[in-house]
Design a protein around this motif. Structure first.
Motif, PDB file in Angstrom:
ATOM      1  N   SER A  33       1.091  -1.127   0.239  1.00 49.04           N
ATOM      2  CA  SER A  33      -0.006   0.458   0.163  1.00 49.04           C
ATOM      3  C   SER A  33       0.914   1.076   0.006  1.00 49.04           C
ATOM      4  N   VAL A  34       1.042   1.865  -0.910  1.00 49.18           N
ATOM      5  CA  VAL A  34       1.130   3.153  -1.220  1.00 49.18           C
ATOM      6  C   VAL A  34       0.713   4.547  -0.485  1.00 49.18           C
ATOM      7  N   ARG A  35       0.937   5.583  -0.016  1.00 48.88           N
ATOM      8  CA  ARG A  35       0.012   6.304   0.428  1.00 48.88           C
ATOM      9  C   ARG A  35       0.804   7.732  -0.257  1.00 48.88           C
ATOM     10  N   ALA A  36       0.459   9.086   0.205  1.00 47.57           N
ATOM     11  CA  ALA A  36       0.233  10.140   0.026  1.00 47.57           C
ATOM     12  C   ALA A  36      -0.478  11.367   0.817  1.00 47.57           C
ATOM     13  N   ARG A  37      -0.364  12.687   1.489  1.00 50.26           N
ATOM     14  CA  ARG A  37      -0.974  12.990   1.604  1.00 50.26           C
ATOM     15  C   ARG A  37      -0.634  14.378   1.748  1.00 50.26           C
ATOM     16  N   ALA A  49       1.040   9.064  -7.641  1.00 52.39           N
ATOM     17  CA  ALA A  49       1.788   8.442  -8.761  1.00 52.39           C
ATOM     18  C   ALA A  49       3.453   8.665  -9.167  1.00 52.39           C
ATOM     19  N   SER A  50       3.704   9.034  -8.191  1.00 49.51           N
ATOM     20  CA  SER A  50       4.931   9.385  -8.188  1.00 49.51           C
ATOM     21  C   SER A  50       5.472   7.718  -7.253  1.00 49.51           C
ATOM     22  N   ARG A  51       5.101   7.773  -6.244  1.00 51.37           N
ATOM     23  CA  ARG A  51       5.976   6.773  -5.314  1.00 51.37           C
ATOM     24  C   ARG A  51       5.118   4.841  -5.789  1.00 51.37           C
ATOM     25  N   ASN A  52       3.575   5.268  -6.347  1.00 54.04           N
ATOM     26  CA  ASN A  52       3.301   3.978  -7.426  1.00 54.04           C
ATOM     27  C   ASN A  52       4.782   3.823  -7.648  1.00 54.04           C
ATOM     28  N   GLU A  54       7.359   4.201  -8.013  1.00 56.73           N
ATOM     29  CA  GLU A  54       9.138   3.443  -8.061  1.00 56.73           C
ATOM     30  C   GLU A  54       8.910   2.381  -7.467  1.00 56.73           C
ATOM     31  N   ALA A  55       7.320   1.703  -6.539  1.00 53.58           N
ATOM     32  CA  ALA A  55       7.100   0.348  -5.804  1.00 53.58           C
ATOM     33  C   ALA A  55       7.269  -0.206  -7.127  1.00 53.58           C
ATOM     34  N   SER A  61      11.871  -5.587 -10.982  1.00 56.07           N
ATOM     35  CA  SER A  61      13.668  -5.443 -11.332  1.00 56.07           C
ATOM     36  C   SER A  61      13.926  -6.867 -10.685  1.00 56.07           C
ATOM     37  N   TYR A  62      12.421  -7.128 -10.184  1.00 61.59           N
ATOM     38  CA  TYR A  62      13.218  -9.024  -9.607  1.00 61.59           C
ATOM     39  C   TYR A  62      13.102  -9.802 -10.567  1.00 61.59           C
ATOM     40  N   GLY A  63      12.471  -9.533 -11.875  1.00 57.71           N
ATOM     41  CA  GLY A  63      12.351 -10.389 -12.911  1.00 57.71           C
ATOM     42  C   GLY A  63      11.227 -11.417 -13.256  1.00 57.71           C
TER      43      GLY A  63
END
Length: 224
Positions: A33-37, A49-52, A54-55, A61-63
């Motif tokens: 769960s990615v959050r922003a406030r 959007a940026s944090r999502n 990045e996740a 990246s683990y292919g």
């Protein structure tokens, strides 16, 4: 179809057979769960959007270790002011939920730790499971059938008789036991760290697979 009725010349025996296996899991599922406030709606959306992204990039990246990655629920909503009248807004909050399914448990501990180290990110899991087409299910069914035949043969032998023919075989149940979702770990809203954290050590939990059949046989007339 009319069910064949037992007769003294062709008595019947009905039994139940069970199969039970303890096997290693084949899949591990985690929730992210990615959050922003913030006070500005546009900036909250941009941060979310940026944090999502990045996740998602980190998981990808683990292919091949990642069998599945999906975006679930998304929410962006205003936070009403605690005091005052009307539709006053004091800020905005948003979150995105991701779910990932891994087949490589070596990478699991590292990935979950790195995800939890992201800003305002929560990780839930892992929840262990078997693939839907796992050979363990077929083996449990075979075990249940063998058990049903063994039981029926023992009953027949106890009467001085023997099995003649199989009349009916039905699958009465097959299931998989495992940890409930509440049993998973939770790493919530990790603070920003200078050094990369050590990978979490996670021990796969064995899975219980069960199968059950009912079988009906005819027997030779017993020697009573």
């Amino acid at each position: 179809m009319t069910q064949q009725q037992p007769t003294p010349e062709a008595p019947q025996v009905t039994v139940r057979g069970e199969g039970r296996l303890e096997v290693d899991p084949e899949l591990a599922r985690i929730g992210v769960s990615v959050r922003a406030r913030g006070t500005d709606r546009s900036s909250v959306l941009a941060t979310l959007a940026s944090r999502n992204a990045e996740a998602i990039a980190l998981v990808k990246s683990y292919g091949e270790a990642v069998a599945k990655l999906e975006t679930g629920a998304l929410s962006v909503s205003p936070e009403p002011a605690r005091h005052g009248r009307g539709e006053r807004v004091r800020g905005y909050q948003g979150w995105v939920h991701l779910s990932a399914e891994l087949t490589d448990f070596t990478a699991l501990g590292e990935l979950t730790t790195r995800l939890a180290d992201l800003e305002w990110t929560r990780v839930d899991g892992p929840w262990w499971a078997l693939r839907p087409d796992s050979p363990a299910y077929a083996e449990a069914r075979r075990q249940a059938v063998r058990e049903a035949v063994r039981r029926a043969r023992e009953y027949a032998q106890a009467l001085g008789s023997s099995l003649v023919a199989l009349l009916e075989l039905s699958d009465t149940g097959l299931g998989q036991g495992g940890p409930a979702p509440m049993g998973g770990m939770r790493m919530a809203f990790a603070a920003e760290a200078v050094d990369a954290p050590a990978p979490m050590e996670l021990e796969p939990q064995r899975q219980t697979v069960t199968a059950e059949v009912a079988a009906r046989f005819t027997m030779a007339p017993p020697a009573l």
